[in-house]
Design an enzyme around this catalytic site. Structure first.
Site, PDB file in Angstrom:
ATOM      1  N   ARG A  99       0.830  -1.201   0.000  1.00 57.21           N
ATOM      2  CA  ARG A  99       0.000   0.000   0.000  1.00 57.21           C
ATOM      3  C   ARG A  99       0.866   1.253   0.000  1.00 57.21           C
ATOM      4  NH1 ARG A  99      -4.549   1.805   4.570  1.00 57.21           N
ATOM      5  NH2 ARG A  99      -4.956   3.860   3.673  1.00 57.21           N
ATOM      6  N   ASN A 151     -10.778  -4.079  -1.168  1.00 62.33           N
ATOM      7  CA  ASN A 151     -10.657  -3.041  -2.189  1.00 62.33           C
ATOM      8  C   ASN A 151      -9.743  -3.478  -3.328  1.00 62.33           C
ATOM      9  OD1 ASN A 151     -12.284  -0.886  -1.228  1.00 62.33           O
ATOM     10  ND2 ASN A 151     -10.761  -0.458   0.355  1.00 62.33           N
ATOM     11  N   CYS A 164     -19.115  -1.665   1.097  1.00 67.21           N
ATOM     12  CA  CYS A 164     -18.249  -0.542   1.447  1.00 67.21           C
ATOM     13  C   CYS A 164     -18.883   0.195   2.613  1.00 67.21           C
ATOM     14  CB  CYS A 164     -18.097   0.393   0.247  1.00 67.21           C
ATOM     15  SG  CYS A 164     -17.043   1.830   0.543  1.00 67.21           S
ATOM     16  N   HIS A 204     -16.362   3.955  -4.374  1.00 67.76           N
ATOM     17  CA  HIS A 204     -15.451   5.076  -4.176  1.00 67.76           C
ATOM     18  C   HIS A 204     -15.603   6.142  -5.257  1.00 67.76           C
ATOM     19  CE1 HIS A 204     -12.514   2.797  -1.295  1.00 67.76           C
ATOM     20  NE2 HIS A 204     -13.762   2.842  -0.872  1.00 67.76           N
ATOM     21  N   TYR A 236     -13.911  10.368  -1.665  1.00 65.89           N
ATOM     22  CA  TYR A 236     -12.986   9.995  -2.734  1.00 65.89           C
ATOM     23  C   TYR A 236     -13.096  10.895  -3.955  1.00 65.89           C
ATOM     24  CZ  TYR A 236     -12.011   5.852  -0.011  1.00 65.89           C
ATOM     25  OH  TYR A 236     -11.628   5.015   0.999  1.00 65.89           O
TER      26      TYR A 236
END
Length: 421
Positions: A90, A144, A164, A194, A244
């Site tokens: 990440r 995700n 989500c 998102h 987002y």
């Protein structure tokens, strides 16, 4: 009832366990299996999970295992909450895209594509194992990028619904601002995972009065602050975009912001060290306050509600989920996966009808859906050219030179996770 959580060694898991314990009447779990290859983390998380159940008087049995096949065998539902490559991967997703002035984020843009490429093959392998042991089990995906992962599952013929926590977070916040019970708040939530907007906020259900204009008039500053966007954006849109959308509406400003501070992955990695130390304390028998800063707020409530509905144990009649489009948004392919309010029961999730969308939203949804289609092809079939085309199609990349540079960077940083590289 047996549930399995793949990725059960996540520091998120105690949030989920707390929800299972508190809401046991909605979801009467007899056996809960936490599955994770990281045996050290799994032992710490599993120990805390058992103590939480014991403190709250939950009679269910909690089992831990690193064996996916054994863990999912005979499960009624399997929850997926994976992070292939961990926080280290990440951290890369959030940093190398910044080198060419593109946003670095774990689910959006080039970083989001990298995560999809690492994740989809692993999820599909797990889903095949579930199908072999129990073809009737529901798969609930919290991994995700949820939209792409759920689309991969559905196209492979699995019984899957994506989840989500953005919508339930809005529901809870709006309910607090309006001083009403959360169950009274129904969101006209529409878009892709998102990439969503709240185009209406109704009291009492889908046919209730839309009080979104009142909400924005009375609480616009609080809403904008929570989104980390100027109130002018919210006022001009007249809807509430998800957090987002910052990456689209304020892309360059966000890139500069991200360049001047540690990555979110670095912050979370440090937080996880502290959480795991806490989880190892045999006196701890509840989720610690620090976990609220980890993310995933209200995930447990949403997961319990969805599982209860899919398994025929009640649950809310309408829930925001990721599911197949099937004409709900007529400008998208039927097999696209959208995030909308849906009627959920034992047969699955059926999207509620959505009024015709303003081109301001429909255009971006269509663009990102095209990217997601290309991203899924790259994740399933591999190949540099497929990665390049997905990046070129993404509205946060979109330039030939950037797509070339980002393709090389993505492959270089993820080679160990890409079988074809």
């Amino acid at each position: 009832m047996k549930l399995a959580v793949v990725g059960g060694g996540s520091t998120y898991t105690p949030e989920l366990i707390d929800g299972f314990a508190r809401l046991r009447d909605s979801l009467p779990i007899e056996e809960l299996v936490l599955v994770d290859p990281a045996a050290d983390r799994l032992e710490l998380v599993g120990g805390l999970a058992r103590r939480i159940f014991a403190k709250q008087g939950h009679p269910g049995r909690i089992v831990t295992t690193s064996d996916v096949d054994a863990g999912v065998a005979d499960a009624d539902a399997v929850l997926l909450q994976l992070r292939v490559g961990g926080q280290a991967a990440r951290n890369q997703d959030e940093t190398w895209p910044l080198e060419c002035g593109c946003v670095g984020q774990e689910t959006t843009g080039a970083g989001g594509l990298a995560k999809a490429l690492r994740t989809v093959p692993v999820v599909l392998d797990i889903a095949e194992r579930v199908r072999r042991t129990n073809p009737n089990a529901w798969i609930i995906d919290f991994t995700n990028p949820v939209g792409i992962v759920t689309r991969a599952l559905l196209q492979a013929g699995h019984k899957a619904v994506g989840l989500c926590n953005v919508a339930i977070g809005f529901q809870r916040k709006f309910a607090k601002l309006l001083d009403v019970a959360p169950g009274e708040v129904h969101l006209d939530h529409v878009g892709l995972n998102h990439l969503t907007w709240e185009t209406g906020v109704r009291l009492g259900g889908p046919q209730g009065d839309d009080i979104l204009p009142r909400l924005l008039a009375e609480h616009g500053d609080a809403v904008a602050e929570d989104l980390r966007m100027p109130r002018a954006i919210v006022d001009r849109l007249g809807v509430v975009p998800s957090y987002y959308l910052r990456y689209y509406y304020q892309h360059d400003a966000v890139v500069e912001e991200l360049r001047t501070k540690p990555s979110r992955a670095a912050e979370v990695a440090e937080m996880e060290k502290q959480l795991l130390e806490m989880y190892g304390d045999p006196a701890l028998d509840e989720k610690p306050e620090l976990l609220a800063k980890r993310g995933g707020a209200f995930y447990s409530e949403a997961a319990v509600d969805l599982a209860a509905s899919l398994l025929g144990n009640g649950g809310s009649p309408y829930q925001v989920v990721n599911t197949v489009n099937n004409g709900t948004l007529p400008f998208l392919p039927d097999d696209a996966v959208i995030e909308v309010q849906a009627a959920v029961d034992g047969s699955g999730a059926k999207p509620l009808s959505v009024p015709k969308l303003d081109p301001l939203y429909a255009g971006l949804i269509a663009n990102v859906t095209g990217y997601e289609d290309l991203a899924l092809q790259a994740a399933v079939h591999g190949g540099r050219e497929r990665v390049f085309k997905a990046l070129l199609a993404h509205p946060l990349v979109g330039q030939y030179a950037y797509a070339e540079q980002l393709t090389d960077s993505l492959i270089a940083h993820n080679r160990e996770h890409l079988a074809w590289a």
